[in-house]
Design an enzyme around this catalytic site. Sequence first.
Site, PDB file in Angstrom:
ATOM      1  N   HIS A   1      56.854  -1.675 134.622  1.00 20.90           N
ATOM      2  CA  HIS A   1      57.560  -0.933 133.893  1.00 20.90           C
ATOM      3  C   HIS A   1      57.965   0.191 134.039  1.00 20.90           C
ATOM      4  O   HIS A   1      57.679   0.820 134.166  1.00 20.90           O
ATOM      5  CB  HIS A   1      56.874  -0.931 132.336  1.00 20.90           C
ATOM      6  CG  HIS A   1      58.153  -0.526 131.619  1.00 20.90           C
ATOM      7  ND1 HIS A   1      59.580  -0.860 132.019  1.00 20.90           N
ATOM      8  CD2 HIS A   1      57.682  -0.370 130.144  1.00 20.90           C
ATOM      9  CE1 HIS A   1      60.322  -0.056 130.432  1.00 20.90           C
ATOM     10  NE2 HIS A   1      59.287  -0.070 130.124  1.00 20.90           N
TER      11      HIS A   1
ATOM     12  N   CYS B   1      54.541   5.625 126.029  1.00 17.84           N
ATOM     13  CA  CYS B   1      56.513   4.476 125.948  1.00 17.84           C
ATOM     14  C   CYS B   1      56.595   3.980 124.640  1.00 17.84           C
ATOM     15  O   CYS B   1      57.983   4.035 124.433  1.00 17.84           O
ATOM     16  CB  CYS B   1      55.612   3.854 126.843  1.00 17.84           C
ATOM     17  SG  CYS B   1      54.522   2.566 126.873  1.00 17.84           S
TER      18      CYS B   1
ATOM     19  N   ARG C   1      64.891  -7.789 131.482  1.00 19.82           N
ATOM     20  CA  ARG C   1      63.541  -7.424 130.741  1.00 19.82           C
ATOM     21  C   ARG C   1      63.132  -9.003 130.771  1.00 19.82           C
ATOM     22  O   ARG C   1      63.482  -9.468 130.046  1.00 19.82           O
ATOM     23  CB  ARG C   1      63.292  -7.426 129.706  1.00 19.82           C
ATOM     24  CG  ARG C   1      61.927  -6.943 128.914  1.00 19.82           C
ATOM     25  CD  ARG C   1      62.453  -5.766 127.463  1.00 19.82           C
ATOM     26  NE  ARG C   1      62.008  -5.131 127.914  1.00 19.82           N
ATOM     27  CZ  ARG C   1      61.096  -3.505 127.545  1.00 19.82           C
ATOM     28  NH1 ARG C   1      61.079  -4.114 126.381  1.00 19.82           N
ATOM     29  NH2 ARG C   1      61.604  -2.651 127.571  1.00 19.82           N
TER      30      ARG C   1
ATOM     31  N   ASP D   1      49.026   3.760 125.515  1.00 15.71           N
ATOM     32  CA  ASP D   1      50.338   2.576 124.846  1.00 15.71           C
ATOM     33  C   ASP D   1      49.668   1.118 124.859  1.00 15.71           C
ATOM     34  O   ASP D   1      48.448   1.780 124.103  1.00 15.71           O
ATOM     35  CB  ASP D   1      50.954   1.599 126.411  1.00 15.71           C
ATOM     36  CG  ASP D   1      51.522   0.930 126.571  1.00 15.71           C
ATOM     37  OD1 ASP D   1      52.164   0.891 125.617  1.00 15.71           O
ATOM     38  OD2 ASP D   1      51.858  -0.107 127.391  1.00 15.71           O
TER      39      ASP D   1
ATOM     40  N   GLN E   1      60.331   3.276 132.518  1.00 11.54           N
ATOM     41  CA  GLN E   1      59.445   3.657 132.197  1.00 11.54           C
ATOM     42  C   GLN E   1      58.923   5.093 132.675  1.00 11.54           C
ATOM     43  O   GLN E   1      58.617   5.825 132.610  1.00 11.54           O
ATOM     44  CB  GLN E   1      58.680   3.091 131.241  1.00 11.54           C
ATOM     45  CG  GLN E   1      57.557   3.767 130.313  1.00 11.54           C
ATOM     46  CD  GLN E   1      58.404   4.426 129.086  1.00 11.54           C
ATOM     47  OE1 GLN E   1      59.324   3.608 128.805  1.00 11.54           O
ATOM     48  NE2 GLN E   1      58.241   5.644 128.837  1.00 11.54           N
TER      49      GLN E   1
ATOM     50  N   ARG F   1      64.555   9.216 129.097  1.00 11.53           N
ATOM     51  CA  ARG F   1      64.713   7.727 129.948  1.00 11.53           C
ATOM     52  C   ARG F   1      66.418   7.556 130.298  1.00 11.53           C
ATOM     53  O   ARG F   1      66.599   6.913 131.301  1.00 11.53           O
ATOM     54  CB  ARG F   1      64.308   6.969 129.140  1.00 11.53           C
ATOM     55  CG  ARG F   1      62.599   6.680 128.971  1.00 11.53           C
ATOM     56  CD  ARG F   1      62.311   4.997 128.266  1.00 11.53           C
ATOM     57  NE  ARG F   1      62.790   3.685 129.620  1.00 11.53           N
ATOM     58  CZ  ARG F   1      62.334   2.526 128.657  1.00 11.53           C
ATOM     59  NH1 ARG F   1      61.423   2.515 128.051  1.00 11.53           N
ATOM     60  NH2 ARG F   1      63.137   2.032 129.853  1.00 11.53           N
TER      61      ARG F   1
HETATM   62  N1  NVA Z   1      52.934  -3.039 127.199  1.00 15.29           N
HETATM   63  C1  NVA Z   1      53.433  -2.476 126.803  1.00 15.29           C
HETATM   64  C2  NVA Z   1      54.930  -1.739 127.071  1.00 15.29           C
HETATM   65  C3  NVA Z   1      55.975  -2.402 126.127  1.00 15.29           C
HETATM   66  C4  NVA Z   1      57.116  -1.062 125.657  1.00 15.29           C
HETATM   67  C5  NVA Z   1      53.963  -4.034 126.757  1.00 15.29           C
HETATM   68  O1  NVA Z   1      54.201  -4.978 127.497  1.00 15.29           O
HETATM   69  O2  NVA Z   1      54.789  -4.524 125.342  1.00 15.29           O
HETATM   70  N1   CP Z   2      58.907   2.005 126.252  1.00 16.44           N
HETATM   71  C1   CP Z   2      59.864   0.510 126.021  1.00 16.44           C
HETATM   72  O1   CP Z   2      60.682  -0.246 127.008  1.00 16.44           O
HETATM   73  O2   CP Z   2      60.350   1.006 124.577  1.00 16.44           O
HETATM   74  P1   CP Z   2      61.427  -1.148 124.159  1.00 16.44           P
HETATM   75  O3   CP Z   2      60.478  -2.261 124.573  1.00 16.44           O
HETATM   76  O4   CP Z   2      61.309  -0.290 122.970  1.00 16.44           O
HETATM   77  O5   CP Z   2      62.504  -1.188 125.096  1.00 16.44           O
END
Ligand code: NVA
Ligand code: CP
Length: 309
Positions: free
Chosen positions: A135, A267, A108, A227, A138, A293
């Site tokens: 992502h 998500c 990540r 989101d 997801q 997931r």
């Molecule tokens: N769009 C959000 C998704 C989190 C799982 C982010 O990047 O923070």
């Molecule tokens: N939806 C998702 O990726 O959650 P986290 O940021 O908690 O991993």
Amino acid sequence: MKHFINLKDIKTKDLRNIILDAKKRKNYRRKLNTLEVDKGSPLKGKLLIQMFEKSSLRTRLSFYLAIKQLGGGTITLRSNELHLGQGSESIADTAKILSTYGDGFMLRTDDDNKLEKFKKYLSIPVINGLSPSSHPTQVLSDIFTVEEIKKKSISNLNICWIGDSNNVLNSLIAASVKLSFNLRIGCPKKFQPNLEVINWVKKNKRKINIYNDPVKAAYNADVIFSDKVISLNDKVNKKKKLIEFKKFKINKKLFSHAKKDCIFLHCLPRGNEVTDEIFLGKRSCVWLQALNRVHVQKSILLYCFGKLG
Ligand code: NVA
Ligand code: CP
């Protein structure tokens, strides 16, 4: 060896195989406890190294369960605890070491280039566990959830996204091209998907519908996705952006423009983009979405390890 970095780069046939395998494995596990291993222990002895440059609850836990249920193990690293994160070791050397000790790498990251660099230097598969631009784990899992609930192919459904043009939406757009489904996006003009994304859709002879009016986007929807307005990588004026999204808040009134059996997916984590009434209401499937997931990422791991049926 196969990587899982962006849905755009994965064959439709492989995406469909992952979903199918996840469905079979989920059915088979109904009577098994959380950490019991799937029949045949397909990833026995394999180590998945997970590295997080940003916060995570679901991705970290779901990958932990996924590899465990396949008979393997995982270790989770924070990049700032490594020499790499301090700027005192290169990606190339770090990647060599990860490939020496581990069998798969999930990252990540706050920088898409890092995924490409790791890909170049690793001799083990790399999985994108969220980057600024996508992502993919997801969204593939979300497609699984939609088809599980609706009991039909997503290509026969009207999918709606109301919210920011962020990493999750980019992956949803990629999925809409790969799996041929109808996608309507509702967002303020200023926050529409960028030209590069739109041109890629056009190049692939598909179309996405963008509306600056949330009612038009939600019209006749089978699924409404949303989101957070402010993503982890967002470096905008947060207060201003939240105001610009005010009329895009998902509430009962907006939901009434969708089909009667429309479901809500998100998500997580959530912000103010949806009311509690919708998020916790009977049309919301967000908890099942989070659980799925685990199932889909198991099949993604098997795909990466060359062990998918
Ligand atoms: N769009 C959000 C998704 C989190 C799982 C982010 O990047 O923070
Ligand atoms: N939806 C998702 O990726 O959650 P986290 O940021 O908690 O991993």
